[in-house]
Design a protein around this motif. Sequence first.
Motif, mmCIF file in Angstrom:
data_model
loop_
_atom_site.group_PDB
_atom_site.id
_atom_site.type_symbol
_atom_site.label_atom_id
_atom_site.label_comp_id
_atom_site.label_asym_id
_atom_site.label_seq_id
_atom_site.Cartn_x
_atom_site.Cartn_y
_atom_site.Cartn_z
ATOM 1 N N ARG A 47 0.842 -1.206 0.000
ATOM 2 C CA ARG A 47 0.000 0.000 0.000
ATOM 3 C C ARG A 47 0.876 1.254 0.000
ATOM 4 N N GLU A 48 1.921 1.222 0.811
ATOM 5 C CA GLU A 48 2.831 2.365 0.865
ATOM 6 C C GLU A 48 3.505 2.585 -0.485
ATOM 7 N N LEU A 49 3.898 1.496 -1.132
ATOM 8 C CA LEU A 49 4.519 1.581 -2.449
ATOM 9 C C LEU A 49 3.547 2.164 -3.475
ATOM 10 N N ALA A 50 2.281 1.749 -3.412
ATOM 11 C CA ALA A 50 1.277 2.277 -4.333
ATOM 12 C C ALA A 50 1.121 3.783 -4.139
ATOM 13 N N LYS A 51 1.109 4.237 -2.884
ATOM 14 C CA LYS A 51 1.007 5.678 -2.606
ATOM 15 C C LYS A 51 2.224 6.413 -3.148
ATOM 16 N N GLU A 52 3.398 5.841 -2.949
ATOM 17 C CA GLU A 52 4.622 6.468 -3.446
ATOM 18 C C GLU A 52 4.615 6.557 -4.964
ATOM 19 N N ARG A 53 4.119 5.519 -5.624
ATOM 20 C CA ARG A 53 4.039 5.537 -7.086
ATOM 21 C C ARG A 53 3.062 6.599 -7.568
ATOM 22 N N GLN A 54 1.924 6.729 -6.873
ATOM 23 C CA GLN A 54 0.961 7.771 -7.234
ATOM 24 C C GLN A 54 1.581 9.152 -7.065
ATOM 25 N N GLU A 55 2.301 9.342 -5.977
ATOM 26 C CA GLU A 55 2.967 10.623 -5.737
ATOM 27 C C GLU A 55 4.014 10.885 -6.821
ATOM 28 N N ASN A 56 4.727 9.852 -7.219
ATOM 29 C CA ASN A 56 5.728 9.985 -8.272
ATOM 30 C C ASN A 56 5.078 10.400 -9.590
ATOM 31 N N VAL A 57 3.949 9.789 -9.931
ATOM 32 C CA VAL A 57 3.225 10.143 -11.154
ATOM 33 C C VAL A 57 2.778 11.603 -11.087
ATOM 34 N N ARG A 58 2.256 12.001 -9.925
ATOM 35 C CA ARG A 58 1.796 13.383 -9.745
ATOM 36 C C ARG A 58 2.956 14.365 -9.926
ATOM 37 N N LEU A 59 4.092 14.053 -9.329
ATOM 38 C CA LEU A 59 5.256 14.938 -9.444
ATOM 39 C C LEU A 59 5.793 14.990 -10.871
ATOM 40 N N MET A 60 5.767 13.855 -11.569
ATOM 41 C CA MET A 60 6.212 13.838 -12.967
ATOM 42 C C MET A 60 5.297 14.711 -13.826
ATOM 43 N N LYS A 61 3.994 14.624 -13.571
ATOM 44 C CA LYS A 61 3.028 15.447 -14.314
ATOM 45 C C LYS A 61 3.287 16.927 -14.042
ATOM 46 N N MET A 62 3.517 17.280 -12.797
ATOM 47 C CA MET A 62 3.804 18.672 -12.453
ATOM 48 C C MET A 62 5.075 19.147 -13.157
ATOM 49 N N THR A 63 6.086 18.289 -13.190
ATOM 50 C CA THR A 63 7.346 18.630 -13.853
ATOM 51 C C THR A 63 7.119 18.862 -15.340
ATOM 52 N N GLN A 64 6.352 17.992 -15.975
ATOM 53 C CA GLN A 64 6.065 18.146 -17.403
ATOM 54 C C GLN A 64 5.303 19.435 -17.665
ATOM 55 N N ASP A 65 4.307 19.733 -16.816
ATOM 56 C CA ASP A 65 3.536 20.967 -16.974
ATOM 57 C C ASP A 65 4.433 22.191 -16.857
ATOM 58 N N LYS A 66 5.346 22.172 -15.896
ATOM 59 C CA LYS A 66 6.245 23.312 -15.704
ATOM 60 C C LYS A 66 7.224 23.443 -16.870
ATOM 61 N N GLU A 67 7.681 22.309 -17.398
ATOM 62 C CA GLU A 67 8.577 22.360 -18.550
ATOM 63 C C GLU A 67 7.853 22.936 -19.765
ATOM 64 N N GLU A 68 6.582 22.578 -19.936
ATOM 65 C CA GLU A 68 5.798 23.141 -21.041
ATOM 66 C C GLU A 68 5.627 24.640 -20.867
ATOM 67 N N LEU A 69 5.342 25.058 -19.646
ATOM 68 C CA LEU A 69 5.187 26.480 -19.356
ATOM 69 C C LEU A 69 6.490 27.238 -19.626
ATOM 70 N N ILE A 70 7.609 26.671 -19.238
ATOM 71 C CA ILE A 70 8.906 27.295 -19.495
ATOM 72 C C ILE A 70 9.121 27.455 -20.992
ATOM 73 N N GLY A 71 8.781 26.421 -21.760
ATOM 74 C CA GLY A 71 8.911 26.490 -23.219
ATOM 75 C C GLY A 71 8.060 27.593 -23.812
ATOM 76 N N LYS A 72 6.825 27.714 -23.334
ATOM 77 C CA LYS A 72 5.931 28.764 -23.834
ATOM 78 C C LYS A 72 6.466 30.150 -23.468
ATOM 79 N N LEU A 73 6.953 30.281 -22.261
ATOM 80 C CA LEU A 73 7.495 31.577 -21.835
ATOM 81 C C LEU A 73 8.735 31.951 -22.641
#
Length: 85
Positions: A50-76
């Motif tokens: 269960r802890e591993l599943a939570k960590e994986r979900q958090e990892n996916v969330r952080l990767m998505k945030m990173t991708q969104d920020k990289e896209e924003l940087i590109g647009k800027l």
Amino acid sequence: STANAPEDDAPNRYSRTDRTIYSRYSRDANYSGSSVPSNTLEKRIEELERELAKERQENVRLMKMTQDKEELIGKLKEEIDLLNR
């Protein structure tokens, strides 16, 4: 050397972490002098899963945030380039 054979047979089927966890728990479960009942080990495994599943979900969330920020940087950067022209 025979204890390492199952790990050597399946390097592509399981990640190194999964093999390490499997080896550790199978070794613990097979240890006849263990003072820890197997149902306690099973509960611990479930808890860790269960802890591993939570960590994986958090990892996916952080990767998505990173991708969104990289896209924003590109647009800027594009906007800055346009403004500089």
